[in-house]
Design a protein around this motif. Sequence first.
Motif, PDB file in Angstrom:
ATOM      1  N   ALA A  72       0.838  -1.198   0.000  1.00  0.00           N
ATOM      2  CA  ALA A  72       0.000   0.000   0.000  1.00  0.00           C
ATOM      3  C   ALA A  72       0.877   1.253   0.000  1.00  0.00           C
ATOM      4  O   ALA A  72       0.611   2.225  -0.726  1.00  0.00           O
ATOM      5  N   ALA A  73       1.939   1.213   0.813  1.00  0.00           N
ATOM      6  CA  ALA A  73       2.862   2.354   0.874  1.00  0.00           C
ATOM      7  C   ALA A  73       3.614   2.508  -0.449  1.00  0.00           C
ATOM      8  O   ALA A  73       3.854   3.637  -0.912  1.00  0.00           O
ATOM      9  N   ILE A  74       3.972   1.386  -1.061  1.00  0.00           N
ATOM     10  CA  ILE A  74       4.671   1.428  -2.348  1.00  0.00           C
ATOM     11  C   ILE A  74       3.770   2.032  -3.419  1.00  0.00           C
ATOM     12  O   ILE A  74       4.202   2.892  -4.202  1.00  0.00           O
ATOM     13  N   ASP A  75       2.512   1.596  -3.440  1.00  0.00           N
ATOM     14  CA  ASP A  75       1.569   2.126  -4.427  1.00  0.00           C
ATOM     15  C   ASP A  75       1.403   3.630  -4.278  1.00  0.00           C
ATOM     16  O   ASP A  75       1.368   4.372  -5.266  1.00  0.00           O
ATOM     17  N   ARG A  76       1.296   4.086  -3.017  1.00  0.00           N
ATOM     18  CA  ARG A  76       1.114   5.514  -2.796  1.00  0.00           C
ATOM     19  C   ARG A  76       2.372   6.280  -3.177  1.00  0.00           C
ATOM     20  O   ARG A  76       2.283   7.359  -3.783  1.00  0.00           O
ATOM     21  N   TRP A  77       3.555   5.738  -2.838  1.00  0.00           N
ATOM     22  CA  TRP A  77       4.821   6.391  -3.213  1.00  0.00           C
ATOM     23  C   TRP A  77       4.918   6.530  -4.725  1.00  0.00           C
ATOM     24  O   TRP A  77       5.293   7.584  -5.236  1.00  0.00           O
ATOM     25  N   ARG A  78       4.583   5.474  -5.436  1.00  0.00           N
ATOM     26  CA  ARG A  78       4.653   5.510  -6.896  1.00  0.00           C
ATOM     27  C   ARG A  78       3.686   6.547  -7.479  1.00  0.00           C
ATOM     28  O   ARG A  78       4.030   7.282  -8.406  1.00  0.00           O
ATOM     29  N   ARG A  79       2.505   6.604  -6.901  1.00  0.00           N
ATOM     30  CA  ARG A  79       1.525   7.582  -7.377  1.00  0.00           C
ATOM     31  C   ARG A  79       2.033   9.001  -7.154  1.00  0.00           C
ATOM     32  O   ARG A  79       1.953   9.863  -8.051  1.00  0.00           O
ATOM     33  N   GLU A  80       2.564   9.259  -5.980  1.00  0.00           N
ATOM     34  CA  GLU A  80       3.061  10.598  -5.670  1.00  0.00           C
ATOM     35  C   GLU A  80       4.268  10.957  -6.529  1.00  0.00           C
ATOM     36  O   GLU A  80       4.432  12.114  -6.935  1.00  0.00           O
ATOM     37  N   GLN A  81       5.116   9.967  -6.809  1.00  0.00           N
ATOM     38  CA  GLN A  81       6.260  10.222  -7.677  1.00  0.00           C
ATOM     39  C   GLN A  81       5.806  10.570  -9.093  1.00  0.00           C
ATOM     40  O   GLN A  81       6.392  11.439  -9.744  1.00  0.00           O
ATOM     41  N   SER A  82       4.768   9.889  -9.570  1.00  0.00           N
ATOM     42  CA  SER A  82       4.225  10.205 -10.891  1.00  0.00           C
ATOM     43  C   SER A  82       3.690  11.630 -10.945  1.00  0.00           C
ATOM     44  O   SER A  82       3.935  12.369 -11.902  1.00  0.00           O
ATOM     45  N   ILE A  83       2.977  12.009  -9.904  1.00  0.00           N
ATOM     46  CA  ILE A  83       2.418  13.359  -9.845  1.00  0.00           C
ATOM     47  C   ILE A  83       3.527  14.401  -9.785  1.00  0.00           C
ATOM     48  O   ILE A  83       3.515  15.398 -10.509  1.00  0.00           O
ATOM     49  N   GLU A  84       4.504  14.159  -8.902  1.00  0.00           N
ATOM     50  CA  GLU A  84       5.608  15.120  -8.745  1.00  0.00           C
ATOM     51  C   GLU A  84       6.410  15.256 -10.039  1.00  0.00           C
ATOM     52  O   GLU A  84       6.739  16.360 -10.461  1.00  0.00           O
ATOM     53  N   ARG A  85       6.706  14.114 -10.673  1.00  0.00           N
ATOM     54  CA  ARG A  85       7.488  14.130 -11.910  1.00  0.00           C
ATOM     55  C   ARG A  85       6.729  14.846 -13.027  1.00  0.00           C
ATOM     56  O   ARG A  85       7.313  15.628 -13.785  1.00  0.00           O
ATOM     57  N   THR A  86       5.437  14.593 -13.132  1.00  0.00           N
ATOM     58  CA  THR A  86       4.631  15.241 -14.170  1.00  0.00           C
ATOM     59  C   THR A  86       4.538  16.741 -13.933  1.00  0.00           C
ATOM     60  O   THR A  86       4.661  17.541 -14.867  1.00  0.00           O
ATOM     61  N   ALA A  87       4.327  17.130 -12.679  1.00  0.00           N
ATOM     62  CA  ALA A  87       4.226  18.553 -12.353  1.00  0.00           C
ATOM     63  C   ALA A  87       5.531  19.279 -12.664  1.00  0.00           C
ATOM     64  O   ALA A  87       5.511  20.442 -13.086  1.00  0.00           O
ATOM     65  N   ARG A  88       6.636  18.585 -12.474  1.00  0.00           N
ATOM     66  CA  ARG A  88       7.953  19.207 -12.688  1.00  0.00           C
ATOM     67  C   ARG A  88       8.356  19.221 -14.157  1.00  0.00           C
ATOM     68  O   ARG A  88       8.878  20.227 -14.654  1.00  0.00           O
ATOM     69  N   LEU A  89       8.112  18.099 -14.870  1.00  0.00           N
ATOM     70  CA  LEU A  89       8.612  17.965 -16.234  1.00  0.00           C
ATOM     71  C   LEU A  89       7.568  18.260 -17.311  1.00  0.00           C
ATOM     72  O   LEU A  89       7.908  18.720 -18.396  1.00  0.00           O
ATOM     73  N   ARG A  90       6.310  17.941 -17.023  1.00  0.00           N
ATOM     74  CA  ARG A  90       5.247  18.166 -18.004  1.00  0.00           C
ATOM     75  C   ARG A  90       4.027  18.776 -17.331  1.00  0.00           C
ATOM     76  O   ARG A  90       2.956  18.161 -17.272  1.00  0.00           O
ATOM     77  N   PRO A  91       4.133  19.993 -16.808  1.00  0.00           N
ATOM     78  CA  PRO A  91       3.002  20.616 -16.112  1.00  0.00           C
ATOM     79  C   PRO A  91       1.768  20.768 -16.994  1.00  0.00           C
ATOM     80  O   PRO A  91       0.647  20.859 -16.489  1.00  0.00           O
ATOM     81  N   ASP A  92       1.963  20.755 -18.314  1.00  0.00           N
ATOM     82  CA  ASP A  92       0.826  20.877 -19.225  1.00  0.00           C
ATOM     83  C   ASP A  92      -0.110  19.674 -19.143  1.00  0.00           C
ATOM     84  O   ASP A  92      -1.285  19.765 -19.515  1.00  0.00           O
ATOM     85  N   LEU A  93       0.406  18.528 -18.650  1.00  0.00           N
ATOM     86  CA  LEU A  93      -0.408  17.319 -18.565  1.00  0.00           C
ATOM     87  C   LEU A  93      -1.290  17.271 -17.315  1.00  0.00           C
ATOM     88  O   LEU A  93      -2.282  16.553 -17.277  1.00  0.00           O
ATOM     89  N   ILE A  94      -0.908  18.014 -16.307  1.00  0.00           N
ATOM     90  CA  ILE A  94      -1.575  17.916 -15.008  1.00  0.00           C
ATOM     91  C   ILE A  94      -3.058  18.250 -15.097  1.00  0.00           C
ATOM     92  O   ILE A  94      -3.910  17.559 -14.520  1.00  0.00           O
ATOM     93  N   GLU A  95      -3.414  19.308 -15.818  1.00  0.00           N
ATOM     94  CA  GLU A  95      -4.805  19.758 -15.863  1.00  0.00           C
ATOM     95  C   GLU A  95      -5.739  18.698 -16.452  1.00  0.00           C
ATOM     96  O   GLU A  95      -6.913  18.618 -16.085  1.00  0.00           O
ATOM     97  N   GLU A  96      -5.216  17.882 -17.362  1.00  0.00           N
ATOM     98  CA  GLU A  96      -6.053  16.881 -18.023  1.00  0.00           C
ATOM     99  C   GLU A  96      -5.950  15.504 -17.382  1.00  0.00           C
ATOM    100  O   GLU A  96      -6.620  14.567 -17.814  1.00  0.00           O
ATOM    101  N   SER A  97      -5.117  15.356 -16.364  1.00  0.00           N
ATOM    102  CA  SER A  97      -4.879  14.034 -15.781  1.00  0.00           C
ATOM    103  C   SER A  97      -5.991  13.637 -14.817  1.00  0.00           C
ATOM    104  O   SER A  97      -6.771  14.467 -14.362  1.00  0.00           O
ATOM    105  N   ASN A  98      -6.023  12.346 -14.521  1.00  0.00           N
ATOM    106  CA  ASN A  98      -7.053  11.762 -13.659  1.00  0.00           C
ATOM    107  C   ASN A  98      -6.609  11.818 -12.204  1.00  0.00           C
ATOM    108  O   ASN A  98      -5.978  10.887 -11.732  1.00  0.00           O
ATOM    109  N   LEU A  99      -6.922  12.858 -11.474  1.00  0.00           N
ATOM    110  CA  LEU A  99      -6.443  13.023 -10.105  1.00  0.00           C
ATOM    111  C   LEU A  99      -7.581  12.903  -9.101  1.00  0.00           C
ATOM    112  O   LEU A  99      -8.637  13.507  -9.278  1.00  0.00           O
ATOM    113  N   SER A 100      -7.343  12.120  -8.053  1.00  0.00           N
ATOM    114  CA  SER A 100      -8.299  12.028  -6.954  1.00  0.00           C
ATOM    115  C   SER A 100      -8.100  13.231  -6.037  1.00  0.00           C
ATOM    116  O   SER A 100      -7.143  14.009  -6.202  1.00  0.00           O
ATOM    117  N   GLN A 101      -8.961  13.378  -5.029  1.00  0.00           N
ATOM    118  CA  GLN A 101      -8.792  14.467  -4.085  1.00  0.00           C
ATOM    119  C   GLN A 101      -7.490  14.313  -3.317  1.00  0.00           C
ATOM    120  O   GLN A 101      -6.796  15.294  -3.025  1.00  0.00           O
TER     121      GLN A 101
END
Length: 241
Positions: free
Chosen positions: A200-229
């Motif tokens: 469970a912790a691994i899954d959450r870490w991976r999800r957060e890493q994906s979000i952080e990496r996208t926000a840093r490298l491809r911020p244009d993708l964030i607005e259209e991505s599937n994000l939970s609260q």
Amino acid sequence: MIVDTLSTFPGMYESVMGTSMMRIAQEKGALEFHAHDLRDWTHDRHRTTDDEPYGGGQGLVMKCEPIFEAYDSIASAGPKPYTLFLTPTGEPFNQGLAQELSEKPRLLFICGHYEGIDERAYSLADCCISLGDYVLTSGELASMVVIDAVARLLPGVLGDEGSAVDESFYDGLLEYPQYTRPSTFRGMEVPPVLLSGNHAAIDRWRREQSIERTARLRPDLIEESNLSQQDRDFLKSLHSR
């Protein structure tokens, strides 16, 4: 799925389609591939597929007659193909479009070369695709990229059916960082959470890493991505760091 290509250099496909996942897809029966030579539908001794542009200008333009004849012949053999042209004026190619194309029973790629294609040939198109804001020598190269992206989404092609789900762009985000043995190399450590056995912790870490990496490298993708609260709360926390 059946994939046909129509081009002046069909031999360009031999290496790509005979190697790795493209070969496996065909061996498994998920993909049937045919590369057609446009010159087979010409009627002069030089097998001419191009001519000088009306109005003058640089380069040569691909003639529409052999393209239409080839289309009629190819399309009549089997189910009607979903026909694609590769052109800088086309729809930008992305994972969503790859998924849509993977659900078609048959694709036909009509590949340009030289300066361009007689505009009348585009009346055959169901979709025009662009790989980006640059120019390639031929449509064969671009079609190989699209075929690879589509074929790997076909059921049974990837050994691990979850592989495509975890990859970049599947849900609008870049993929999380990956590691394998050894756990320590030249002073660089694998993140401890990946060694914890806490899935469970691994899954959450991976999800957060994906979000952080996208926000840093491809911020244009964030607005259209599937994000939970929870994802959005994490994203907000990044801005406050």
